[in-house]
Design a protein around this motif. Structure first.
Motif, PDB file in Angstrom:
ATOM      1  N   ALA A 294      -3.051  12.090  -0.315  1.00 33.38           N
ATOM      2  CA  ALA A 294      -1.868  12.461   0.464  1.00 33.38           C
ATOM      3  C   ALA A 294      -2.114  12.176   1.940  1.00 33.38           C
ATOM      4  O   ALA A 294      -1.213  11.740   2.666  1.00 33.38           O
ATOM      5  CB  ALA A 294      -1.516  13.928   0.241  1.00 33.38           C
ATOM      6  N   TRP A 295      -3.349  12.395   2.398  1.00 33.53           N
ATOM      7  CA  TRP A 295      -3.697  12.075   3.789  1.00 33.53           C
ATOM      8  C   TRP A 295      -3.654  10.566   4.026  1.00 33.53           C
ATOM      9  O   TRP A 295      -3.230  10.102   5.089  1.00 33.53           O
ATOM     10  CB  TRP A 295      -5.066  12.647   4.137  1.00 33.53           C
ATOM     11  CG  TRP A 295      -5.016  14.126   4.309  1.00 33.53           C
ATOM     12  CD1 TRP A 295      -5.447  15.076   3.426  1.00 33.53           C
ATOM     13  CD2 TRP A 295      -4.464  14.840   5.422  1.00 33.53           C
ATOM     14  NE1 TRP A 295      -5.202  16.337   3.923  1.00 33.53           N
ATOM     15  CE2 TRP A 295      -4.604  16.215   5.155  1.00 33.53           C
ATOM     16  CE3 TRP A 295      -3.867  14.446   6.610  1.00 33.53           C
ATOM     17  CZ2 TRP A 295      -4.175  17.201   6.023  1.00 33.53           C
ATOM     18  CZ3 TRP A 295      -3.439  15.425   7.489  1.00 33.53           C
ATOM     19  CH2 TRP A 295      -3.593  16.781   7.195  1.00 33.53           C
ATOM     20  N   VAL A 296      -4.105   9.793   3.041  1.00 37.84           N
ATOM     21  CA  VAL A 296      -4.026   8.329   3.142  1.00 37.84           C
ATOM     22  C   VAL A 296      -2.562   7.912   3.238  1.00 37.84           C
ATOM     23  O   VAL A 296      -2.203   7.054   4.061  1.00 37.84           O
ATOM     24  CB  VAL A 296      -4.728   7.654   1.945  1.00 37.84           C
ATOM     25  CG1 VAL A 296      -4.488   6.149   1.932  1.00 37.84           C
ATOM     26  CG2 VAL A 296      -6.224   7.968   1.954  1.00 37.84           C
ATOM     27  N   LEU A 297      -1.713   8.530   2.416  1.00 37.11           N
ATOM     28  CA  LEU A 297      -0.278   8.241   2.476  1.00 37.11           C
ATOM     29  C   LEU A 297       0.273   8.553   3.859  1.00 37.11           C
ATOM     30  O   LEU A 297       1.050   7.768   4.420  1.00 37.11           O
ATOM     31  CB  LEU A 297       0.474   9.042   1.406  1.00 37.11           C
ATOM     32  CG  LEU A 297       2.002   8.934   1.417  1.00 37.11           C
ATOM     33  CD1 LEU A 297       2.465   7.500   1.226  1.00 37.11           C
ATOM     34  CD2 LEU A 297       2.600   9.845   0.349  1.00 37.11           C
TER      35      LEU A 297
ATOM     36  N   VAL B  46      -1.300   8.477   6.700  1.00 33.67           N
ATOM     37  CA  VAL B  46      -1.761   7.425   7.617  1.00 33.67           C
ATOM     38  C   VAL B  46      -0.920   6.152   7.424  1.00 33.67           C
ATOM     39  O   VAL B  46      -0.501   5.517   8.401  1.00 33.67           O
ATOM     40  CB  VAL B  46      -3.265   7.134   7.417  1.00 33.67           C
ATOM     41  CG1 VAL B  46      -3.695   5.860   8.144  1.00 33.67           C
ATOM     42  CG2 VAL B  46      -4.095   8.327   7.872  1.00 33.67           C
ATOM     43  N   LEU B  47      -0.669   5.783   6.179  1.00 30.22           N
ATOM     44  CA  LEU B  47       0.155   4.599   5.908  1.00 30.22           C
ATOM     45  C   LEU B  47       1.567   4.765   6.474  1.00 30.22           C
ATOM     46  O   LEU B  47       2.141   3.817   7.018  1.00 30.22           O
ATOM     47  CB  LEU B  47       0.218   4.322   4.402  1.00 30.22           C
ATOM     48  CG  LEU B  47      -1.073   3.813   3.773  1.00 30.22           C
ATOM     49  CD1 LEU B  47      -0.962   3.824   2.255  1.00 30.22           C
ATOM     50  CD2 LEU B  47      -1.413   2.427   4.289  1.00 30.22           C
ATOM     51  N   ILE B  48       2.109   5.966   6.350  1.00 33.51           N
ATOM     52  CA  ILE B  48       3.436   6.231   6.918  1.00 33.51           C
ATOM     53  C   ILE B  48       3.379   6.081   8.435  1.00 33.51           C
ATOM     54  O   ILE B  48       4.282   5.483   9.036  1.00 33.51           O
ATOM     55  CB  ILE B  48       3.936   7.633   6.505  1.00 33.51           C
ATOM     56  CG1 ILE B  48       4.253   7.659   5.010  1.00 33.51           C
ATOM     57  CG2 ILE B  48       5.155   8.040   7.325  1.00 33.51           C
ATOM     58  CD1 ILE B  48       4.456   9.045   4.438  1.00 33.51           C
ATOM     59  N   GLY B  49       2.315   6.578   9.040  1.00 28.85           N
ATOM     60  CA  GLY B  49       2.149   6.426  10.482  1.00 28.85           C
ATOM     61  C   GLY B  49       2.092   4.966  10.888  1.00 28.85           C
ATOM     62  O   GLY B  49       2.715   4.560  11.890  1.00 28.85           O
TER      63      GLY B  49
ATOM     64  N   LEU C 179       0.826  -1.215   0.000  1.00 28.28           N
ATOM     65  CA  LEU C 179       0.000   0.000   0.000  1.00 28.28           C
ATOM     66  C   LEU C 179       0.857   1.261   0.000  1.00 28.28           C
ATOM     67  O   LEU C 179       0.514   2.254  -0.662  1.00 28.28           O
ATOM     68  CB  LEU C 179      -0.948  -0.004   1.200  1.00 28.28           C
ATOM     69  CG  LEU C 179      -2.080  -1.036   1.143  1.00 28.28           C
ATOM     70  CD1 LEU C 179      -2.835  -1.085   2.473  1.00 28.28           C
ATOM     71  CD2 LEU C 179      -3.020  -0.751  -0.013  1.00 28.28           C
ATOM     72  N   LEU C 180       1.978   1.229   0.724  1.00 26.80           N
ATOM     73  CA  LEU C 180       2.892   2.383   0.717  1.00 26.80           C
ATOM     74  C   LEU C 180       3.444   2.630  -0.685  1.00 26.80           C
ATOM     75  O   LEU C 180       3.436   3.766  -1.166  1.00 26.80           O
ATOM     76  CB  LEU C 180       4.048   2.160   1.693  1.00 26.80           C
ATOM     77  CG  LEU C 180       3.851   2.650   3.105  1.00 26.80           C
ATOM     78  CD1 LEU C 180       4.973   2.151   4.003  1.00 26.80           C
ATOM     79  CD2 LEU C 180       3.770   4.158   3.158  1.00 26.80           C
ATOM     80  N   TYR C 181       3.925   1.570  -1.331  1.00 29.36           N
ATOM     81  CA  TYR C 181       4.453   1.733  -2.686  1.00 29.36           C
ATOM     82  C   TYR C 181       3.363   2.238  -3.629  1.00 29.36           C
ATOM     83  O   TYR C 181       3.613   3.132  -4.458  1.00 29.36           O
ATOM     84  CB  TYR C 181       5.035   0.417  -3.219  1.00 29.36           C
ATOM     85  CG  TYR C 181       6.425   0.126  -2.748  1.00 29.36           C
ATOM     86  CD1 TYR C 181       7.498   0.927  -3.120  1.00 29.36           C
ATOM     87  CD2 TYR C 181       6.700  -0.976  -1.940  1.00 29.36           C
ATOM     88  CE1 TYR C 181       8.781   0.670  -2.704  1.00 29.36           C
ATOM     89  CE2 TYR C 181       7.986  -1.249  -1.508  1.00 29.36           C
ATOM     90  CZ  TYR C 181       9.029  -0.430  -1.897  1.00 29.36           C
ATOM     91  OH  TYR C 181      10.302  -0.702  -1.474  1.00 29.36           O
ATOM     92  N   LEU C 182       2.152   1.692  -3.502  1.00 26.33           N
ATOM     93  CA  LEU C 182       1.050   2.139  -4.352  1.00 26.33           C
ATOM     94  C   LEU C 182       0.778   3.626  -4.141  1.00 26.33           C
ATOM     95  O   LEU C 182       0.664   4.393  -5.106  1.00 26.33           O
ATOM     96  CB  LEU C 182      -0.211   1.311  -4.047  1.00 26.33           C
ATOM     97  CG  LEU C 182      -1.444   1.653  -4.870  1.00 26.33           C
ATOM     98  CD1 LEU C 182      -1.212   1.379  -6.353  1.00 26.33           C
ATOM     99  CD2 LEU C 182      -2.650   0.858  -4.357  1.00 26.33           C
TER     100      LEU C 182
END
Length: 184
Positions: free
Chosen positions: A153-156, A158-161, A100-103
């Motif tokens: 960008a907000w989803v990204l 959250v994924l980073i978190g 998901l991060l790469y996507l």
């Protein structure tokens, strides 16, 4: 699986990711951090807005981020790290989170690029190498991509978190070497 390690100045390093993978990982971290700071502080973009000031910085950092992500994906595809010694459950969670991060790292910049293209803005790597336009100037779909870019960008974020939380969980709860695999 046994993980090889060595001690240098009493600091332990586990094998896993090589120096290039770690460099690209931390470069992408810095670029994303810069993008969020710039994105939060730059002016809103409206019809007729010119790519100046912080907007120009956002485009330039975005161009660099796109190049770094492409290099990271190519490097990852051709240089597989040794697998971490984790349970099958954590291996599945890791694969899903990384996927998901790469996507998101591909989709979010592409949507921004499409939006910039629809505004007639040229994105240049290091201010020199122009990227091709990926949506026609004036495209309403390209303009909508800008809104989706902002939401994803907000989803990204959250994924980073989740990614950071997972690394800290491994370090402080499981007390394994997963985090050290990406540290210099």
């Amino acid at each position: 699986m046994k993980m090889q390690s060595f001690d240098t100045n009493t600091r332990r390093y586990a094998t896993g990711y090589d120096g290039v993978a770690r460099l690209l990982h931390w470069l992408i971290v810095l670029l994303i951090a810069a993008q969020f700071v710039i994105g939060w502080t730059m002016p809103d973009i409206h019809k007729g807005t010119l790519p100046e000031g912080l907007i120009a910085w956002h485009l330039g950092v975005g161009a660099t981020l796109i190049a770094a992500v492409v290099l990271r994906i190519v490097w990852r595809a051709t240089h597989r790290p040794s697998p971490a010694s984790v349970s099958p459950f954590f291996r599945v969670v890791s694969h899903i989170t990384h996927g998901l991060l790469y996507l998101a790292l591909v989709v979010v910049p592409l949507l921004g690029w499409a939006n910039a293209s629809s505004r007639g803005w040229t994105i240049k790597l290091f201010g020199v190498l122009p990227y091709p336009s990926i949506s026609p100037t004036g495209s309403s779909v390209g303009h909508e991509m800008g809104d989706i870019h902002g939401y994803l960008a907000w989803v990204l974020l959250v994924l980073i978190g989740l990614h950071v939380a997972g690394a800290l969980f491994h370090r402080f709860v499981l007390k394994d070497d997963v985090l050290q695999r990406m540290l210099p």
